[in-house]
Enzyme design. Structure first.
Site, short mmCIF file in Angstrom:
data_model
loop_
_atom_site.label_atom_id
_atom_site.label_comp_id
_atom_site.label_asym_id
_atom_site.label_seq_id
_atom_site.Cartn_x
_atom_site.Cartn_y
_atom_site.Cartn_z
N CYS A 7 1.17 -0.88 -0.15
CA CYS A 7 0.16 -0.07 -0.17
C CYS A 7 0.92 0.97 -0.10
O CYS A 7 1.14 1.84 -0.26
CB CYS A 7 -0.59 -0.12 1.13
N ASP A 30 10.24 -6.91 -8.89
CA ASP A 30 11.18 -7.62 -7.03
C ASP A 30 12.17 -6.93 -7.26
O ASP A 30 13.23 -6.69 -7.90
CB ASP A 30 10.95 -9.02 -7.69
N HIS A 46 -6.35 -2.70 -1.40
CA HIS A 46 -5.80 -3.51 0.17
C HIS A 46 -6.62 -4.77 -0.64
O HIS A 46 -7.60 -4.90 -0.03
CB HIS A 46 -5.20 -3.66 1.45
N ASN A 86 2.10 -16.06 -3.21
CA ASN A 86 2.04 -17.11 -2.18
C ASN A 86 0.92 -16.76 -1.32
O ASN A 86 0.88 -15.82 -1.05
CB ASN A 86 3.59 -16.53 -1.90
N GLY A 92 4.83 -18.92 2.29
CA GLY A 92 5.46 -18.35 2.51
C GLY A 92 5.78 -16.63 2.49
O GLY A 92 6.66 -15.68 1.49
N THR A 94 5.44 -13.12 2.54
CA THR A 94 5.94 -12.51 3.06
C THR A 94 5.50 -10.68 3.66
O THR A 94 5.50 -10.55 4.54
CB THR A 94 7.25 -12.43 2.80
N HIS A 99 0.00 -10.80 -4.22
CA HIS A 99 0.44 -10.36 -5.31
C HIS A 99 0.88 -11.29 -5.97
O HIS A 99 0.83 -12.52 -5.47
CB HIS A 99 2.08 -9.19 -4.96
N HIS A 101 3.87 -12.76 -8.68
CA HIS A 101 4.60 -13.08 -9.49
C HIS A 101 5.10 -13.02 -10.50
O HIS A 101 4.55 -14.28 -10.88
CB HIS A 101 6.10 -13.70 -8.63
P1 AMP Z 1 6.06 -13.14 -1.63
O1 AMP Z 1 7.19 -13.67 -0.45
O2 AMP Z 1 5.11 -13.87 -2.46
O3 AMP Z 1 5.19 -12.32 -0.22
O4 AMP Z 1 6.53 -12.02 -2.02
C1 AMP Z 1 6.65 -10.96 -1.09
C2 AMP Z 1 8.18 -10.67 -2.27
O5 AMP Z 1 7.97 -9.39 -2.24
C3 AMP Z 1 9.39 -10.67 -2.55
O6 AMP Z 1 9.67 -11.39 -3.93
C4 AMP Z 1 10.34 -10.11 -1.69
O7 AMP Z 1 11.48 -9.60 -2.78
C5 AMP Z 1 9.50 -8.50 -2.66
N1 AMP Z 1 9.64 -6.88 -2.19
C6 AMP Z 1 9.83 -6.65 -0.76
N2 AMP Z 1 10.18 -5.43 -0.53
C7 AMP Z 1 9.91 -5.22 -2.20
C8 AMP Z 1 10.19 -3.69 -2.82
N3 AMP Z 1 10.16 -2.86 -1.31
N4 AMP Z 1 9.98 -3.87 -3.65
C9 AMP Z 1 10.18 -4.33 -4.19
N5 AMP Z 1 10.11 -6.21 -4.05
C10 AMP Z 1 9.86 -6.56 -3.31
ZN ZN Z 2 -1.48 -3.33 1.66
#
Ligand code: AMP
Ligand code: ZN
Length: 113
Positions: A7, A30, A46, A86, A92, A94, A99, A101
């Site tokens: 966000c 990424d 969101h 994910n 996993g 995070t 989102h 990928h």
């Molecule tokens: P996930 O593990 O599927 O939740 O993917 C989160 C992704 O966000 C990971 O591949 C991170 O490398 C990416 N990520 C985290 N912070 C940033 C950021 N500031 N800009 C771009 N990608 C990010």
């Molecule tokens: Zn959000």
């Protein structure tokens, strides 16, 4: 969502390398790429994860899936690519903002899990 990283990226409070933007969707590179091309496509609104997709917000997901092939074409991913979302701790996840990928630019691993 106040403390949501993506966000904040949507608002411009945290910088990103944008590759696509429209009224409802943002795509950016990424920060820790796992393939030569690694792009994240997110709804601007969101939505926490795939688990939060419902009849009210599903149109945005459909829209994202019309944007993904446009991005793949712009990135010249003629050889193909993988789309991954994910959802939850076992996967996993995070960042708790939906989102997708886009991974490509090389022969990807056959391992899915
Ligand atoms: P996930 O593990 O599927 O939740 O993917 C989160 C992704 O966000 C990971 O591949 C991170 O490398 C990416 N990520 C985290 N912070 C940033 C950021 N500031 N800009 C771009 N990608 C990010
Ligand atoms: Zn959000």
């Amino acid at each position: 969502m106040e403390n949501c990283l993506f966000c904040k990226i949507v608002k411009g409070d945290i910088p990103s390398t944008k590759v696509y933007e429209d009224e409802k969707v943002l795509a950016f590179r990424d920060i820790a790429p796992m393939a030569p091309t690694h792009i994240l496509v997110i709804p601007k609104e969101h939505i926490g994860s795939v688990n939060e997709v419902n009849a009210e917000n599903a149109a945005i997901v459909a829209h994202i899936f019309t944007v993904i092939p446009q991005i793949a074409a712009a990135e010249k991913l003629e050889g193909g690519y993988r789309v991954v979302s994910n959802c939850g701790p076992d996967a996993g996840q995070t960042v708790h903002h939906l989102h997708f990928h886009i991974l490509g630019g090389k022969q990807l691993s056959a391992e899915m899990a």
